[in-house]
Design a protein around this motif. Structure first.
Motif, PDB file in Angstrom:
ATOM      1  N   ARG A  82       0.818  -1.211   0.000  1.00  0.00           N
ATOM      2  CA  ARG A  82       0.000   0.000   0.000  1.00  0.00           C
ATOM      3  C   ARG A  82       0.852   1.262   0.000  1.00  0.00           C
ATOM      4  N   ILE A  83       1.971   1.218   0.730  1.00  0.00           N
ATOM      5  CA  ILE A  83       2.848   2.387   0.847  1.00  0.00           C
ATOM      6  C   ILE A  83       4.283   1.956   0.575  1.00  0.00           C
ATOM      7  N   ARG A  84       4.985   2.746  -0.216  1.00  0.00           N
ATOM      8  CA  ARG A  84       6.408   2.526  -0.461  1.00  0.00           C
ATOM      9  C   ARG A  84       7.111   3.880  -0.383  1.00  0.00           C
ATOM     10  N   PRO A  85       8.445   3.898  -0.333  1.00  0.00           N
ATOM     11  CA  PRO A  85       9.157   5.175  -0.187  1.00  0.00           C
ATOM     12  C   PRO A  85       8.923   6.108  -1.375  1.00  0.00           C
ATOM     13  N   ALA A  87      10.024   8.504  -4.373  1.00  0.00           N
ATOM     14  CA  ALA A  87      11.106   8.348  -5.347  1.00  0.00           C
ATOM     15  C   ALA A  87      12.325   9.183  -4.973  1.00  0.00           C
ATOM     16  N   THR A  88      12.106  10.262  -4.227  1.00  0.00           N
ATOM     17  CA  THR A  88      13.211  11.133  -3.819  1.00  0.00           C
ATOM     18  C   THR A  88      13.983  10.590  -2.618  1.00  0.00           C
ATOM     19  N   ASP A  89      13.438   9.556  -1.972  1.00  0.00           N
ATOM     20  CA  ASP A  89      14.104   8.928  -0.827  1.00  0.00           C
ATOM     21  C   ASP A  89      15.026   7.833  -1.361  1.00  0.00           C
ATOM     22  N   LEU A  90      16.250   8.206  -1.686  1.00  0.00           N
ATOM     23  CA  LEU A  90      17.166   7.270  -2.334  1.00  0.00           C
ATOM     24  C   LEU A  90      17.538   6.103  -1.431  1.00  0.00           C
ATOM     25  N   VAL A  91      17.675   6.366  -0.133  1.00  0.00           N
ATOM     26  CA  VAL A  91      18.003   5.288   0.805  1.00  0.00           C
ATOM     27  C   VAL A  91      16.838   4.308   0.903  1.00  0.00           C
ATOM     28  N   GLY A  92      15.644   4.844   1.081  1.00  0.00           N
ATOM     29  CA  GLY A  92      14.467   3.991   1.188  1.00  0.00           C
ATOM     30  C   GLY A  92      14.234   3.165  -0.063  1.00  0.00           C
ATOM     31  N   MET A  93      14.406   3.777  -1.229  1.00  0.00           N
ATOM     32  CA  MET A  93      14.195   3.054  -2.477  1.00  0.00           C
ATOM     33  C   MET A  93      15.264   1.986  -2.700  1.00  0.00           C
ATOM     34  N   SER A 126       9.870   3.923   5.062  1.00  0.00           N
ATOM     35  CA  SER A 126      11.278   4.268   5.204  1.00  0.00           C
ATOM     36  C   SER A 126      11.487   5.134   6.441  1.00  0.00           C
ATOM     37  N   SER A 127      12.498   4.779   7.227  1.00  0.00           N
ATOM     38  CA  SER A 127      12.868   5.604   8.383  1.00  0.00           C
ATOM     39  C   SER A 127      14.174   6.342   8.116  1.00  0.00           C
ATOM     40  N   SER A 128      14.499   6.510   6.830  1.00  0.00           N
ATOM     41  CA  SER A 128      15.722   7.209   6.459  1.00  0.00           C
ATOM     42  C   SER A 128      15.629   8.679   6.842  1.00  0.00           C
ATOM     43  N   GLU A 129      16.763   9.337   6.812  1.00  0.00           N
ATOM     44  CA  GLU A 129      16.791  10.769   7.135  1.00  0.00           C
ATOM     45  C   GLU A 129      15.908  11.555   6.178  1.00  0.00           C
ATOM     46  N   ALA A 130      15.890  11.134   4.911  1.00  0.00           N
ATOM     47  CA  ALA A 130      15.069  11.834   3.919  1.00  0.00           C
ATOM     48  C   ALA A 130      13.585  11.696   4.224  1.00  0.00           C
TER      49      ALA A 130
END
Length: 325
Positions: A82-85, A87-93, A126-130
């Motif tokens: 249902r939810i994904r990172p 596209a601008t979250d490079l770490v999450g992707m 994603s729990s990345s900084e971005a």
């Protein structure tokens, strides 16, 4: 998981292969056939019923090798997310493909065992900084939330050691959380006898969850916990005991199937109608052997757990739910 081979050259394949490295044939996974099938240069596969299937649109995004019913669309496995990172979250992707691979593995084993997961969805957060988000792994109302940072081996191992856990993997998280979901779907007041048996084995699930969490983290597991539970986390609350047991049911079922498929076992796993018997006759000696093999390579045990008799009863119970799901 079962073994796979290329239908054109008979070379062995891995579950996530999109290409046969021996003959170069493009591949896709057919959920209906539960097999890896060849696809033509247009990315299509025609099944025995004459239906045309297409390579999932997310092949290059998440490494998805499943086939979709509609060209240019995503497959049934990807539909579950249902939810994904962003596209601008490079770490999450970058972390996203590993989480999706584990999810596809989970779906196949649940299909194989006969569990219906209609209505279940996944939030791959994603729990990345971005992303700037604190993510808590869990299940609520048919939604399994996964922290993509768990794909980072070094981070996951650090947390495992900090929490004193014997085992921590992304697939393990998914197996645990889907146990919560299936308990909510299959063990309900609609079947009072089943619910009563569940409470007899795992305890009263209506116990205050937050109070039990507070007790667990302030006092730790009860003395002698290893005589009745598979892990210390299982002692926290009846819900967690069920989910931990269900995860181990999947650990055992999947690994036994894999061992059988690759000739590592001398006993036919399909011959067992009682899960307890499978555990004692196949899993216990197999897990000991696998642990010894890992030690021979200087690695930690594959299965660092001891299964007491009460847990065998619990495993029998959750295995029986497959016939209801």
């Amino acid at each position: 998981m079962r073994s796979f081979s290329c239908r054109l050259c008979d070379s062995p394949l891995f579950f996530d292969n999109s290409l046969c490295v021996s003959c170069g044939t493009a591949l896709g996974f057919s959920r209906g056939e539960r097999d890896i099938v060849p696809v033509d240069p247009e990315g299509q596969y025609v099944d025995l019923a004459g239906l045309v299937w297409h390579v999932c649109v997310n092949l290059n995004l998440s490494g998805c090798t499943w086939l979709a019913a509609i060209e240019g669309e995503q497959c049934e496995a990807c539909d579950l997310t249902r939810i994904r990172p962003a596209a601008t979250d490079l770490v999450g992707m970058a972390q996203f493909p590993a989480a999706e691979s584990a999810k596809r593995h989970l779906v196949v084993e649940l299909d194989t065992l006969g569990f219906d997961i209609t209505g279940l969805v996944f939030d791959m957060r994603s729990s990345s900084e971005a992303a700037g988000e604190d993510v808590v792994i869990g299940h609520a109302d048919g939604v399994i939330t996964i922290d993509l940072a768990e794909t980072d081996d070094a981070r996951r191992e650090r947390i495992r050691q900090e929490l004193g856990e014997p085992y921590r993997t992304l697939l393990g998280h998914l197996r645990h959380e889907v146990g919560h979901y299936l308990q909510s779907q299959l063990v309900t007041p609609a079947d009072p006898d089943l619910l009563a048996r569940c409470r007899e084995l795992f305890g009263d699930e209506t116990a205050d969850y937050q109070a039990e969490i507070d007790r667990h983290y302030s006092q730790g597991p009860p003395s002698g916990w290893e005589d009745s539970y598979i892990t210390t986390y299982a002692t926290m609350h009846p819900f967690e005991d069920f989910a931990e047991t269900f995860a181990h049911y999947l650990h055992i079922s999947d690994t036994c199937e894999t061992a059988s498929a690759y000739g590592l076992g001398t006993v036919d796993v399909s011959a067992f109608s009682v899960f307890r018997d499978l555990v004692l006759a196949v899993w216990v000696p197999l897990s000991v052997a696998l642990n010894q093999i890992n030690r021979s390579m200087g690695k930690a045990d594959v299965y660092p757990f001891v299964i007491p008799d009460p847990v065998l009863d619990k495993l029998d119970f959750v295995a029986g739910l497959a016939r209801r799901g």
